[in-house]
Design a protein around this motif. Structure first.
Motif, PDB file in Angstrom:
ATOM      1  N   ARG A 192     -13.920  33.782 -11.730  1.00 10.34           N
ATOM      2  CA  ARG A 192     -12.967  33.808 -10.629  1.00 10.34           C
ATOM      3  C   ARG A 192     -13.553  33.223  -9.345  1.00 10.34           C
ATOM      4  O   ARG A 192     -12.874  33.145  -8.327  1.00 10.34           O
ATOM      5  CB  ARG A 192     -12.496  35.243 -10.356  1.00 10.34           C
ATOM      6  N   LEU A 193     -14.826  32.809  -9.395  1.00  7.66           N
ATOM      7  CA  LEU A 193     -15.458  32.198  -8.235  1.00  7.66           C
ATOM      8  C   LEU A 193     -15.044  30.734  -8.108  1.00  7.66           C
ATOM      9  O   LEU A 193     -14.664  30.090  -9.090  1.00  7.66           O
ATOM     10  CB  LEU A 193     -16.983  32.265  -8.365  1.00  7.66           C
ATOM     11  N   LYS A 194     -15.124  30.211  -6.900  1.00  8.43           N
ATOM     12  CA  LYS A 194     -14.904  28.776  -6.717  1.00  8.43           C
ATOM     13  C   LYS A 194     -15.984  28.016  -7.477  1.00  8.43           C
ATOM     14  O   LYS A 194     -17.141  28.433  -7.531  1.00  8.43           O
ATOM     15  CB  LYS A 194     -14.949  28.422  -5.231  1.00  8.43           C
ATOM     16  N   GLU A 195     -15.606  26.880  -8.042  1.00  6.06           N
ATOM     17  CA  GLU A 195     -16.513  26.128  -8.892  1.00  6.06           C
ATOM     18  C   GLU A 195     -17.836  25.766  -8.210  1.00  6.06           C
ATOM     19  O   GLU A 195     -18.899  25.861  -8.831  1.00  6.06           O
ATOM     20  CB  GLU A 195     -15.821  24.863  -9.401  1.00  6.06           C
ATOM     21  N   PRO A 196     -17.831  25.349  -6.926  1.00  3.79           N
ATOM     22  CA  PRO A 196     -19.122  25.037  -6.286  1.00  3.79           C
ATOM     23  C   PRO A 196     -20.065  26.233  -6.183  1.00  3.79           C
ATOM     24  O   PRO A 196     -21.282  26.053  -6.168  1.00  3.79           O
ATOM     25  CB  PRO A 196     -18.700  24.543  -4.900  1.00  3.79           C
ATOM     26  N   VAL A 197     -19.514  27.439  -6.111  1.00  2.00           N
ATOM     27  CA  VAL A 197     -20.363  28.635  -6.070  1.00  2.00           C
ATOM     28  C   VAL A 197     -21.086  28.797  -7.402  1.00  2.00           C
ATOM     29  O   VAL A 197     -22.285  29.077  -7.451  1.00  2.00           O
ATOM     30  CB  VAL A 197     -19.541  29.899  -5.751  1.00  2.00           C
ATOM     31  N   MET A 254     -27.638  32.970   1.874  1.00  2.00           N
ATOM     32  CA  MET A 254     -27.821  33.635   0.582  1.00  2.00           C
ATOM     33  C   MET A 254     -28.559  32.735  -0.390  1.00  2.00           C
ATOM     34  O   MET A 254     -28.381  31.514  -0.390  1.00  2.00           O
ATOM     35  CB  MET A 254     -26.459  33.993  -0.032  1.00  2.00           C
ATOM     36  N   GLY A 255     -29.362  33.361  -1.247  1.00  3.01           N
ATOM     37  CA  GLY A 255     -30.036  32.653  -2.324  1.00  3.01           C
ATOM     38  C   GLY A 255     -29.295  32.825  -3.637  1.00  3.01           C
ATOM     39  O   GLY A 255     -28.374  33.638  -3.767  1.00  3.01           O
ATOM     40  N   ARG A 256     -29.721  32.067  -4.635  1.00  2.00           N
ATOM     41  CA  ARG A 256     -29.062  32.109  -5.948  1.00  2.00           C
ATOM     42  C   ARG A 256     -29.134  33.486  -6.588  1.00  2.00           C
ATOM     43  O   ARG A 256     -28.158  33.979  -7.137  1.00  2.00           O
ATOM     44  CB  ARG A 256     -29.716  31.074  -6.879  1.00  2.00           C
ATOM     45  N   GLU A 257     -30.319  34.121  -6.509  1.00  2.00           N
ATOM     46  CA  GLU A 257     -30.499  35.388  -7.204  1.00  2.00           C
ATOM     47  C   GLU A 257     -29.593  36.469  -6.642  1.00  2.00           C
ATOM     48  O   GLU A 257     -29.069  37.318  -7.382  1.00  2.00           O
ATOM     49  CB  GLU A 257     -31.966  35.823  -7.130  1.00  2.00           C
ATOM     50  N   PHE A 258     -29.410  36.460  -5.334  1.00  2.00           N
ATOM     51  CA  PHE A 258     -28.512  37.441  -4.724  1.00  2.00           C
ATOM     52  C   PHE A 258     -27.093  37.287  -5.265  1.00  2.00           C
ATOM     53  O   PHE A 258     -26.434  38.274  -5.612  1.00  2.00           O
ATOM     54  CB  PHE A 258     -28.514  37.276  -3.203  1.00  2.00           C
ATOM     55  N   LEU A 259     -26.612  36.060  -5.350  1.00  2.00           N
ATOM     56  CA  LEU A 259     -25.258  35.825  -5.855  1.00  2.00           C
ATOM     57  C   LEU A 259     -25.150  36.159  -7.335  1.00  2.00           C
ATOM     58  O   LEU A 259     -24.145  36.718  -7.782  1.00  2.00           O
ATOM     59  CB  LEU A 259     -24.858  34.374  -5.601  1.00  2.00           C
ATOM     60  N   ARG A 260     -26.168  35.822  -8.097  1.00  2.00           N
ATOM     61  CA  ARG A 260     -26.138  36.162  -9.526  1.00  2.00           C
ATOM     62  C   ARG A 260     -26.084  37.672  -9.719  1.00  2.00           C
ATOM     63  O   ARG A 260     -25.345  38.180 -10.571  1.00  2.00           O
ATOM     64  CB  ARG A 260     -27.382  35.604 -10.218  1.00  2.00           C
ATOM     65  N   THR A 261     -26.865  38.387  -8.942  1.00  2.00           N
ATOM     66  CA  THR A 261     -26.909  39.846  -9.072  1.00  2.00           C
ATOM     67  C   THR A 261     -25.543  40.479  -8.819  1.00  2.00           C
ATOM     68  O   THR A 261     -25.133  41.400  -9.527  1.00  2.00           O
ATOM     69  CB  THR A 261     -27.940  40.441  -8.094  1.00  2.00           C
ATOM     70  N   HIS A 262     -24.823  39.970  -7.831  1.00  2.00           N
ATOM     71  CA  HIS A 262     -23.580  40.618  -7.425  1.00  2.00           C
ATOM     72  C   HIS A 262     -22.332  40.003  -8.046  1.00  2.00           C
ATOM     73  O   HIS A 262     -21.295  40.685  -8.127  1.00  2.00           O
ATOM     74  CB  HIS A 262     -23.447  40.585  -5.893  1.00  2.00           C
ATOM     75  N   PHE A 263     -22.386  38.741  -8.483  1.00  2.00           N
ATOM     76  CA  PHE A 263     -21.153  38.070  -8.889  1.00  2.00           C
ATOM     77  C   PHE A 263     -21.191  37.438 -10.279  1.00  2.00           C
ATOM     78  O   PHE A 263     -20.243  36.764 -10.666  1.00  2.00           O
ATOM     79  CB  PHE A 263     -20.790  36.990  -7.860  1.00  2.00           C
ATOM     80  N   VAL A 299     -21.245  42.189   4.135  1.00  2.00           N
ATOM     81  CA  VAL A 299     -21.568  40.890   3.540  1.00  2.00           C
ATOM     82  C   VAL A 299     -20.739  40.670   2.287  1.00  2.00           C
ATOM     83  O   VAL A 299     -20.131  39.608   2.092  1.00  2.00           O
ATOM     84  CB  VAL A 299     -23.076  40.806   3.213  1.00  2.00           C
ATOM     85  N   LEU A 300     -20.671  41.674   1.430  1.00  2.00           N
ATOM     86  CA  LEU A 300     -19.898  41.547   0.195  1.00  2.00           C
ATOM     87  C   LEU A 300     -18.413  41.387   0.492  1.00  2.00           C
ATOM     88  O   LEU A 300     -17.698  40.648  -0.202  1.00  2.00           O
ATOM     89  CB  LEU A 300     -20.139  42.769  -0.702  1.00  2.00           C
ATOM     90  N   GLU A 301     -17.928  42.048   1.536  1.00  2.00           N
ATOM     91  CA  GLU A 301     -16.528  41.901   1.925  1.00  2.00           C
ATOM     92  C   GLU A 301     -16.231  40.464   2.364  1.00  2.00           C
ATOM     93  O   GLU A 301     -15.217  39.871   1.971  1.00  2.00           O
ATOM     94  CB  GLU A 301     -16.192  42.870   3.057  1.00  2.00           C
ATOM     95  N   ILE A 302     -17.129  39.890   3.158  1.00  2.00           N
ATOM     96  CA  ILE A 302     -16.948  38.512   3.617  1.00  2.00           C
ATOM     97  C   ILE A 302     -16.979  37.544   2.431  1.00  2.00           C
ATOM     98  O   ILE A 302     -16.163  36.622   2.337  1.00  2.00           O
ATOM     99  CB  ILE A 302     -18.020  38.154   4.655  1.00  2.00           C
ATOM    100  N   LEU A 303     -17.920  37.759   1.523  1.00  2.00           N
ATOM    101  CA  LEU A 303     -18.005  36.889   0.344  1.00  2.00           C
ATOM    102  C   LEU A 303     -16.758  37.011  -0.523  1.00  2.00           C
ATOM    103  O   LEU A 303     -16.282  36.019  -1.084  1.00  2.00           O
ATOM    104  CB  LEU A 303     -19.250  37.241  -0.471  1.00  2.00           C
ATOM    105  N   ALA A 304     -16.227  38.221  -0.646  1.00  2.00           N
ATOM    106  CA  ALA A 304     -15.020  38.420  -1.450  1.00  2.00           C
ATOM    107  C   ALA A 304     -13.835  37.648  -0.885  1.00  2.00           C
ATOM    108  O   ALA A 304     -12.927  37.248  -1.630  1.00  2.00           O
ATOM    109  CB  ALA A 304     -14.694  39.906  -1.540  1.00  2.00           C
ATOM    110  N   GLN A 305     -13.833  37.418   0.426  1.00  2.00           N
ATOM    111  CA  GLN A 305     -12.711  36.728   1.066  1.00  2.00           C
ATOM    112  C   GLN A 305     -12.926  35.227   1.203  1.00  2.00           C
ATOM    113  O   GLN A 305     -12.002  34.516   1.619  1.00  2.00           O
ATOM    114  CB  GLN A 305     -12.450  37.326   2.445  1.00  2.00           C
ATOM    115  N   THR A 306     -14.104  34.734   0.863  1.00  2.00           N
ATOM    116  CA  THR A 306     -14.384  33.314   1.069  1.00  2.00           C
ATOM    117  C   THR A 306     -14.839  32.562  -0.180  1.00  2.00           C
ATOM    118  O   THR A 306     -14.662  31.346  -0.255  1.00  2.00           O
ATOM    119  CB  THR A 306     -15.470  33.134   2.152  1.00  2.00           C
TER     120      THR A 306
END
Length: 327
Positions: free
Chosen positions: A133-138, A118-127, A186-193
């Motif tokens: 509530r995300l882990k600090e390194p994310v 995953m790239g930064r923009e994808f994570l920014r768009t969804h999270f 993909v979003l389900e996996i990210l939600a759990q990790t």
């Protein structure tokens, strides 16, 4: 040579560096959906073995956040002074840049794992709306510019994802809906990790129920992983951290069947798949799922599938339907 089974080596998501990493590897590299370069996310399946230790890090795309769901085989990752061991049924989460983290896959065993890049923009768009509530390194990765901050974390594979391999390789939706389905997975996996857990605020009764569900999910995975030589009840109980009596009771409550019956059902289901595909005859199918007696196999097959294995799937006994588990 390991190439995708549905793409050529000139695929847009297959760089010369990545191609070189897989040269001479015996197995399958299968892009399932997406493109890291075009859409900011890709999901890929790996199933291979190597004759000598492999520099796994050569396949990483620089500047991404990568998640590896490691179903079997071991590996090592190092981003700093300490080398970390990645075992089967674990998840590795790491950022990549210019040859880091260092990563190796040892020779002599089969490696089966799923990767999400995953790239930064994808994570920014969804999270972005959930960043608190995300882990600090994310969050640091999302906010970074240029080389991403180093991060390497290894956690147990969530029980709900233990059996996800077959579903991801054979999506239960029409071809036209697969891209949408994969994006949801993909979003389900990210939600759990990637999120901070709520276990500190979890009520005792809810934690107890969750632990029981996780135990049953893991037992199902361990049974299906080796139907020919399944672990004993005592081994399963030790693996999930409870007594054999408690495990038997909880499994029956959650799955609706006993552990021996669940094993029998899964053996017959796997044998039926082999017979239907033409990959095995009756004797081979029976042996591959752990039956040493053809008479016992025939009896169990007729009871569950409604006809003898020699006639499956061409003939079915009228009024009989294959039984299924609730697990």
């Amino acid at each position: 040579m390991l190439w995708p089974d549905n793409l050529s080596p000139s695929s847009a998501d297959s760089t010369p560096v990545e191609q070189a990493a897989w040269k001479g590897v015996n197995g399958v590299w299968r892009p399932l959906d997406g493109s890291f370069f075009d859409g900011g996310v890709s999901i890929e399946w790996h199933d291979f073995r190597v004759d000598s230790d492999m520099d796994w890090s050569r396949s990483f795309h620089p500047g991404c956040l990568e998640i590896c769901l490691n179903f079997s085989g071991a590996g090592t990752l190092q981003d700093g002074p300490v080398e970390r061991q990645l075992e089967s049924s674990q998840v590795a989460i790491y950022t990549t840049h210019s040859g880091r983290p260092k990563a190796k896959r040892p020779a002599g065993s089969w490696h089966r794992f799923l990767t999400l890049e995953m790239g930064r923009e994808f994570l920014r768009t969804h999270f972005e709306a959930s960043r608190d509530r995300l882990k600090e390194p994310v969050v640091r990765f999302m906010d970074s510019i240029g080389a991403p901050p180093p991060w390497l974390e290894i956690i147990p594979l969530p029980p709900s994802l233990l059996g996800a391999r077959m579903e991801l390789l054979q999506p239960p939706v029409p071809e036209a809906a697969r891209s949408m389905w994969y994006r949801a997975k993909v979003l389900e996996i990210l939600a759990q990790t990637l999120f901070v857990t709520d276990s500190a605020n979890e009520l005792f009764c809810h934690r107890h129920q969750r632990q029981n569900r996780e135990r049953v999910d893991r037992v199902c995975y361990l049974i299906e992983r080796d139907l020919e030589n399944p672990p004993s009840l005592e081994m399963l109980a030790q693996e999930v951290g409870c007594s054999p009596f408690h495990l038997s009771r909880v499994f029956a409550e959650q799955a609706g069947v006993s552990i021996p019956k669940y094993l029998r059902m899964k053996r017959i289901e796997r044998a039926a798949e082999l017979l239907k595909s033409g990959k095995a005859n009756v004797t081979e199918a029976a042996m591959s799922v752990g039956y040493n007696s053809l008479s016992a196999f025939n009896k169990a097959f007729v009871e569950q599938m409604g006809c003898c294995p020699g006639l499956y799937p061409a003939v079915r006994i009228p009024g009989r339907r294959a039984k299924s588990s609730k697990a």
